[in-house]
Structure formats: structure tokens, C-alpha cells
Design a protein around this motif. Structure first.
Motif, PDB file in Angstrom:
ATOM      1  N   THR A  14       0.599  -3.672   3.289  1.00  0.00           N
ATOM      2  CA  THR A  14       0.679  -2.235   3.016  1.00  0.00           C
ATOM      3  C   THR A  14       1.868  -1.836   2.150  1.00  0.00           C
ATOM      4  O   THR A  14       1.686  -1.241   1.101  1.00  0.00           O
ATOM      5  N   ALA A  39      -3.641  -0.137   4.405  1.00  0.00           N
ATOM      6  CA  ALA A  39      -3.719   1.074   5.226  1.00  0.00           C
ATOM      7  C   ALA A  39      -4.499   2.169   4.518  1.00  0.00           C
ATOM      8  O   ALA A  39      -4.565   2.222   3.280  1.00  0.00           O
ATOM      9  N   ALA A  40      -5.065   3.069   5.309  1.00  0.00           N
ATOM     10  CA  ALA A  40      -5.758   4.233   4.754  1.00  0.00           C
ATOM     11  C   ALA A  40      -4.763   5.147   4.064  1.00  0.00           C
ATOM     12  O   ALA A  40      -3.570   5.171   4.402  1.00  0.00           O
ATOM     13  N   ASP A  41      -5.220   5.891   3.062  1.00  0.00           N
ATOM     14  CA  ASP A  41      -4.371   6.865   2.385  1.00  0.00           C
ATOM     15  C   ASP A  41      -3.885   7.900   3.393  1.00  0.00           C
ATOM     16  O   ASP A  41      -4.629   8.324   4.287  1.00  0.00           O
ATOM     17  N   LYS A  42      -2.613   8.320   3.245  1.00  0.00           N
ATOM     18  CA  LYS A  42      -2.023   9.263   4.192  1.00  0.00           C
ATOM     19  C   LYS A  42      -1.411  10.453   3.467  1.00  0.00           C
ATOM     20  O   LYS A  42      -0.891  10.301   2.363  1.00  0.00           O
ATOM     21  N   GLU A  52      -1.398   6.710  -1.679  1.00  0.00           N
ATOM     22  CA  GLU A  52      -1.923   5.360  -1.546  1.00  0.00           C
ATOM     23  C   GLU A  52      -0.786   4.391  -1.247  1.00  0.00           C
ATOM     24  O   GLU A  52       0.345   4.574  -1.712  1.00  0.00           O
ATOM     25  N   LYS A  56      -2.263  -1.017  -2.185  1.00  0.00           N
ATOM     26  CA  LYS A  56      -3.497  -0.488  -2.767  1.00  0.00           C
ATOM     27  C   LYS A  56      -3.316  -0.223  -4.255  1.00  0.00           C
ATOM     28  O   LYS A  56      -4.184  -0.567  -5.071  1.00  0.00           O
ATOM     29  N   GLN A  68      -9.980  -0.237   3.415  1.00  0.00           N
ATOM     30  CA  GLN A  68      -8.974   0.563   4.119  1.00  0.00           C
ATOM     31  C   GLN A  68      -9.503   1.002   5.492  1.00  0.00           C
ATOM     32  O   GLN A  68      -9.769   2.175   5.725  1.00  0.00           O
ATOM     33  N   PRO A  69      -9.631   0.052   6.398  1.00  0.00           N
ATOM     34  CA  PRO A  69     -10.200   0.386   7.713  1.00  0.00           C
ATOM     35  C   PRO A  69      -9.230   1.199   8.565  1.00  0.00           C
ATOM     36  O   PRO A  69      -8.016   0.969   8.538  1.00  0.00           O
ATOM     37  N   THR A  70      -9.761   2.115   9.327  1.00  0.00           N
ATOM     38  CA  THR A  70      -8.949   2.818  10.319  1.00  0.00           C
ATOM     39  C   THR A  70      -9.043   2.131  11.681  1.00  0.00           C
ATOM     40  O   THR A  70      -8.186   2.322  12.528  1.00  0.00           O
TER      41      THR A  70
END
Length: 318
Positions: A14, A39-42, A52, A56, A68-70
Motif C-alpha cells: 500500500t 488498499a481501497a481509495d480513501k 489512491e 496503486k 482493491q478488496p475491502t
């Protein structure tokens, strides 16, 4: 028996720390990075726009598929991951993986950890090595297994911690050392020559590296000056050691040093000391803690001499 075709690799990571390892793997024709998991975008920043991860951004720039799994246990994610038919997974600064994920490739999964395992197992190995005053740290490659950071060792490389090194400096050293180690490890696995050495059992002298908490950075002036200086180094430039002035305002400390010497009768531990121009210090049981680079709440970071200009030293007597 050595591989005759490139290893299919799924890379997981990440932060910026992981990017040089991804780039190193992409330079070697003996492997093919077939997908990247991050990681997923935050939401981030004032506008709370989606940000991102560094990994990524690097993967997209190189045209790599990004997952990008949660939920790493979700069947749909695991099915998609399995579709890439990875021979090996390489993990750097990512989340804990369920066994169904780390055990999926035929050659298993390897992790690059920023310490000389079994020392400093956990989430913040760089910070804790500096906080404890270590002079040497390093990077370790190992095979993942059930308990965190306990898998069989492959390779280790030592990296010195210099007297003036803070977290930021050691982070950069280990970032690049980790990339070189990861490439050497993958090459050995491809050649069938990688060792797999069980870690020594936990002993009383092993130090953990738990996730940093807010209170980790609070300066306690009843502690030795050198320990306080190491705490500052271990948390600079982020998340930063801090204290509270006698008037209640918060103060972040980015650089400091220990000045040995027995306290005088009129300067007990915790007493603030300044000439109003060039130094700001706090007495400790074994000397003075000299603040060099700091930031008052609501203000900019600055050297101590700049900080003292216009600062009302009378608040230190509160």
C-alpha cells in the motif's frame, strides 16, 4: 529445479515504502507481475477527495491490473485473485492475510519486513528500533504462515542507524534495502535455492513492534534525556513526539538532543529552561532535554531560535 519460464507474481502493498520493491520486480525478466493488490481509495484532504495508495499509482502508471478488496475473505475477491494463477505472492507493508490467500500460490507467499526478525515483530518496527536506541536494524524476507511475522526466514540484510537518523531517514534506507532484498529473494526462489530457516523461539530479550498509539509520543520528563531524544527521533517527521507547555498549549518536537549533567537544586525534573533567544530545554533526572526543531499548535514548524522570537518565556513559569 530452476524455473524455465518467468514466475507469475501477485504483488501486495500500500504505502510508498512498497513502491521500490514493485519497481525492482518489474526490472527482472525472470518474473512477471500479473496483478497488484492494494488498499481501497480513501477520502483525504480538506475536500475529502478519494486518494489512491502509492502502490496503486505506481501500478496504474505501468498498466498493471489492480485489485482493491475491502474484505480479503470475500469469495469473489479470492476467486478473482485465483484467476491470475500466481506462482508466488510478494507482500510489503500490507494487511494481515487469511490463510486462503497467503497459501494460494504454489510457491507460497513471502513478506519483506523492516527489521531483523525475530526482533520487532509487528506494525511499527522502524519506529521502535530507533525509540529503543538500536544502532543496527535491517530487512528480512520470510515465508508467511499463521502467526504474524513468524514464518521461516529466507534472507536478512543489516542496515546501520546513525546517531542523527530519525524515522524518515531510516525509512528511506530500509525502503531501498527491502527492494534489493525482495529481488534477491525472488531470484533464489525461482532458482530453487532459497533457504527456509525456522525463526528462533521467542525469548525475553525480543522486543515487539506494536502499532503506534497517540500516547506513544507523549514526552515524560521524568525519563532520561537520551531516551526522550530517541523517542523524538523514532517519531519524526511522523507521527511526532509532543508535550504540553505550562500554559496548556501543545508542542510538537521534531528534533532534540540530550545534554548530560546532574540537575541543580533549583531545576528539578520537568522544569523548563530558556535564555529567550537561542535555547529551550527541559530538565530531566540525568541532564537536559534540548529542543532543536519544534512546532507550536496552530503555527509552522521552525528551529528553536525562530520559535523563541516573540515567544513569551513567562508562560514557562506557569
Amino acid at each position: 529445479m530452476p524455473e524455465t519460464v518467468p514466475l507469475r507474481i501477485v504483488f501486495m502493498g500500500t504505502p510508498e515504502f512498497a513502491v521500490p520493491t514493485l519497481e525492482a520486480l518489474l526490472t527482472w525478466p525472470g518474473c512477471q507481475v500479473v496483478a497488484v493488490v492494494t488498499a481501497a481509495d480513501k477520502p483525504a484532504g480538506r475536500g475529502q477527495k478519494l486518494a489512491e495508495s502509492a502502490v496503486k499509482q505506481a501500478a496504474v502508471a505501468r498498466g498493471l491490473p489492480v485489485l482493491q478488496p475491502t474484505n480479503l475473505k470475500a469469495p469473489e475477491f479470492q476467486q478473482e485473485l485465483r484467476s491470475y494463477a500466481a506462482d508466488l505472492q510478494v507482500i510489503v507493508a500490507f494487511r494481515m492475510l487469511p490463510e486462503a490467500v497467503w497459501n494460494m500460490p504454489r510457491l507460497g507467499s513471502i513478506n519483506i519486513h523492516a527489521s531483523l526478525l525475530p526482533q520487532y515483530r509487528g506494525a511499527a518496527p522502524i519506529n521502535w528500533a530507533i525509540i529503543h536506541g538500536d544502532r543496527v536494524t535491517g530487512v528480512t524476507s520470510f515465508f508467511l504462515q499463521h502467526e504474524i511475522d513468524t514464518g521461516n526466514l529466507i534472507f536478512q540484510d543489516e542496515v546501520p542507524i546513525e546517531d542523527e537518523d530519525d524515522f524518515g531517514a531510516v525509512y528511506l534506507k530500509l525502503q531501498h534495502a527491502g527492494a534489493a532484498l525482495a529481488l534477491r529473494t525472488v531470484q533464489a526462489i525461482a532458482a530453487g535455492t532459497a533457504p527456509s530457516i525456522p525463526q528462533s523461539p521467542g525469548r525475553g530479550d525480543l522486543r515487539p513492534a506494536p502499532k503506534l498509539q497517540k500516547e506513544t509520543g507523549r514526552l515524560d520528563f521524568q525519563q532520561p534525556a537520551a531516551a526522550l531524544a530517541n523517542l523524538v527521533r523514532g517519531l519524526s517527521p511522523w507521527p511526532t513526539a509532543f508535550t504540553t507547555l505550562p500554559d496548556g498549549r501543545g508542542l510538537k518536537v521534531f528534533r532534540a538532543r540530550a545534554l548530560p549533567g546532574a540537575p541543580s537544586a533549583d531545576a528539578p525534573a520537568g522544569r523548563w529552561l530558556t535564555d529567550g533567544r537561542s535555547y529551550l530545554r527541559v530538565q530531566t533526572p540525568d541532564g537536559q532535554f534540548d529542543l532543536v526543531d519544534l512546532q507550536l499548535e496552530g503555527k509552522k514548524r521552525m528551529p528553536v531560535a525562530d520559535f523563541l522570537r516573540g515567544f513569551n518565556a513567562a508562560v514557562l513559569q506557569g
